[in-house]
Design an enzyme around this catalytic site. Structure first.
Site, short mmCIF file in Angstrom:
data_model
loop_
_atom_site.label_atom_id
_atom_site.label_comp_id
_atom_site.label_asym_id
_atom_site.label_seq_id
_atom_site.Cartn_x
_atom_site.Cartn_y
_atom_site.Cartn_z
CG ASP A 177 46.23 38.08 50.12
OD1 ASP A 177 47.42 38.00 50.51
OD2 ASP A 177 45.43 38.93 50.55
CD GLU A 222 50.51 36.09 33.47
OE1 GLU A 222 51.29 35.42 32.78
OE2 GLU A 222 49.33 35.76 33.71
CD GLU A 240 37.43 38.55 43.95
OE1 GLU A 240 37.61 38.91 45.13
OE2 GLU A 240 38.32 38.02 43.25
CB THR A 252 45.73 37.89 35.69
OG1 THR A 252 46.94 38.27 36.35
CG2 THR A 252 45.63 36.37 35.67
CD GLU A 253 42.38 42.03 35.33
OE1 GLU A 253 41.23 42.18 34.92
OE2 GLU A 253 42.74 41.00 35.95
#
Length: 212
Positions: free
Chosen positions: A118, A194, A69, A191-192
């Site tokens: 993104d 998702e 990240e 994921t968060e």
């Protein structure tokens, strides 16, 4: 997405070198030494707050994982998850994905995950998409022959452009779902984003592609 600046994030990341690898270029070709085994290495590019990579590491103790990240104010949340879970098969890197070749040797990584990247919807920003050909070239250089990319998004435009980019690059599409949560796919870890988007009724797209 507008990031909330956390001025203390850098210091916190530096305080946990056992989880956030410092000077990762010195580990190139030696990640098996970091983990103390020769298990396959899977990386997630754009790991965000770390839910996916943490849950994957819990579910697959026979695989080593690295969450990558760029933004310190985001990856610090992934660090909090890792501290709580204390998983021996997970590490984090606070680096830019354009430099992955500096951190991994050819075939050192067995799989690349791209989750809810993104979308960079404007045409002039296409080169910033993590499925653009220049990024595909980077992944190809660190993956083995027939290495795989697994990609998920709720953004139809990004998914369509990714399908085109991957196909034009000459990769083999081994799995494509236009509605993941209503498919027969097993073992999906959300994921968060998702969870958030699917609760709003957004369709989730997923693909797996292999270099030839």
């Amino acid at each position: 997405m507008r990031l909330r600046h956390k001025p203390w994030a850098e210091e916190r990341l530096n305080n946990f070198p056992q989880y956030v690898v410092q000077q990762p270029e010195s580990r190139k070709g030696k990640w098996h030494e970091v983990f103390g085994n020769n298990h396959p290495l899977y990386i997630e590019v754009g790991t965000g707050k770390g839910r996916f990579i943490t849950e994957m590491a819990k579910a697959h103790p026979d695989v080593n994982f690295i969450g990558i990240e760029l933004y310190k104010s985001v990856i610090v949340s992934a660090l909090d998850r890792l501290i709580e879970a204390d998983l021996p098969n997970l590490r984090l890197l606070n680096v830019d994905a354009v430099n992955l070749r500096d951190y991994f040797e050819k075939a050192e990584v067995s799989r690349v995950y791209l989750n809810f990247s993104d979308p960079w919807p404007k045409v002039r920003h296409a080169k910033r998409r993590l499925t653009y050909k220049t990024f595909l070239s980077i992944y190809e250089d660190i993956l083995p022959e027939k290495g795989e990319i697994h990609f998920k998004t709720d953004n139809q435009g990004l998914f369509e452009s990714s399908l085109m980019s991957i196909s034009e690059y000459g990769m083999l599409l081994s799995y494509v779902s236009l509605d993941l949560h209503n498919s027969d796919f097993k073992g999906n870890i959300m994921t968060e984003y998702e969870e958030k988007f699917s609760q709003k009724g957004n369709r989730i797209y997923r693909l797996e592609a292999q270099f030839r």
